[in-house]
Design a protein around this motif. Structure first.
Motif, short mmCIF file in Angstrom:
data_model
loop_
_atom_site.label_atom_id
_atom_site.label_comp_id
_atom_site.label_asym_id
_atom_site.label_seq_id
_atom_site.Cartn_x
_atom_site.Cartn_y
_atom_site.Cartn_z
N ILE A 35 35.81 55.29 15.49
CA ILE A 35 35.90 55.37 14.06
C ILE A 35 37.05 54.16 14.79
CG2 ILE A 35 37.72 55.69 12.47
CD1 ILE A 35 36.40 58.14 12.60
N CYS A 36 36.63 52.74 14.16
CA CYS A 36 37.73 51.51 14.65
C CYS A 36 38.84 52.15 14.22
CB CYS A 36 36.99 50.34 12.94
SG CYS A 36 38.31 49.49 13.59
N GLY A 37 40.07 52.05 14.96
CA GLY A 37 41.23 52.22 14.33
C GLY A 37 41.73 50.80 13.33
N ARG A 38 41.28 50.16 12.90
CA ARG A 38 42.11 48.81 11.86
C ARG A 38 41.04 49.57 10.79
NH1 ARG A 38 45.46 49.21 14.60
NH2 ARG A 38 46.22 47.16 15.85
N CYS A 39 39.64 49.46 10.59
CA CYS A 39 39.38 49.22 9.38
C CYS A 39 38.25 50.24 9.29
CB CYS A 39 37.80 47.95 9.35
SG CYS A 39 36.20 48.16 10.38
N ALA A 40 38.33 51.84 9.60
CA ALA A 40 38.32 52.66 10.42
C ALA A 40 36.89 53.03 9.99
CB ALA A 40 38.38 53.41 7.98
N LEU A 73 38.65 50.01 18.34
CA LEU A 73 38.37 49.09 17.59
C LEU A 73 36.80 48.34 17.31
CD1 LEU A 73 42.04 46.63 18.28
CD2 LEU A 73 41.57 48.51 16.62
N CYS A 74 36.67 47.83 16.43
CA CYS A 74 35.39 47.01 16.47
C CYS A 74 35.18 45.10 16.52
CB CYS A 74 34.49 47.45 14.90
SG CYS A 74 35.97 45.94 13.90
N ILE A 75 34.32 44.94 17.05
CA ILE A 75 35.02 43.79 18.13
C ILE A 75 35.69 42.73 16.68
CG2 ILE A 75 33.43 44.15 18.90
CD1 ILE A 75 31.15 42.61 17.07
N TYR A 76 35.46 42.95 15.59
CA TYR A 76 36.22 41.96 14.28
C TYR A 76 37.50 41.90 14.42
CZ TYR A 76 30.38 41.73 13.27
OH TYR A 76 28.63 41.27 13.13
N CYS A 77 38.36 43.14 14.07
CA CYS A 77 39.52 43.45 14.52
C CYS A 77 39.70 43.61 15.87
CB CYS A 77 39.62 45.33 13.58
SG CYS A 77 38.96 45.53 12.21
N HIS A 78 39.54 44.22 16.50
CA HIS A 78 39.41 43.76 17.95
C HIS A 78 39.75 42.28 18.19
CE1 HIS A 78 39.73 44.66 22.56
NE2 HIS A 78 40.96 44.48 22.45
ZN LIG Z 1 37.40 47.64 12.29
#
Ligand SMILES: [Zn+2]
Ligand SMILES: [Zn+2]
Length: 124
Positions: A35-40, A73-78
């Motif tokens: 799970i992305c730690g930012r956008c979940a 993190l997903c690549i976008y949030c990263h």
């Molecule tokens: Zn994300």
């Protein structure tokens, strides 16, 4: 002869280090939820390539086996995460040297999106 053996050992050690750098992602994926730690956003196996490992302290040699320095993190949030660091870097806060240290090992330089295109191409 002895010199040659030593060179071999150094090469071995370097290789091992490279492999360790590469495998922290696999380790992180093993112990952390996908799970992305930012956008979940949640990730399944087929989209897993979009999930990347972020180092909380910015030190990519700091890979505790309990995962305490990793964040998925997903690549976008990263990218956003690092853009944030970039912004703050113009300030004087030494905490935000995340991308600044391009040390002697080029494999340790942290550019999450660089090479991703290659990776995607290969996996197709
Ligand atoms: Zn994300
Ligand atoms: Zn990162």
């Amino acid at each position: 002869m002895a010199k040659k053996k030593l060179d071999g050992l150094i090469a071995e050690a370097k290789k091992a280090q490279q492999e360790r750098l590469r495998s922290y992602r696999e380790q992180a994926l093993k112990i952390l939820p996908w799970i992305c730690g930012r956008c979940a956003r949640e990730f399944g196996r087929e989209r897993l390539r979009e999930l990347t490992v972020h180092h909380r302290d910015g030190n990519h040699d700091n890979n505790p086996p309990d995962g305490s320095n990793w964040e998925l993190l997903c690549i976008y949030c990263h990218e956003n995460e690092h853009a944030r660091y970039e912004d703050s870097k113009s300030g004087s806060d030494p905490k935000f040297q995340h991308q600044a240290k391009s040390g002697s090992d080029p494999g340790a330089t942290h550019r999450p999106l660089e090479g991703l295109g290659e990776l995607l191409k290969k996996k197709k």
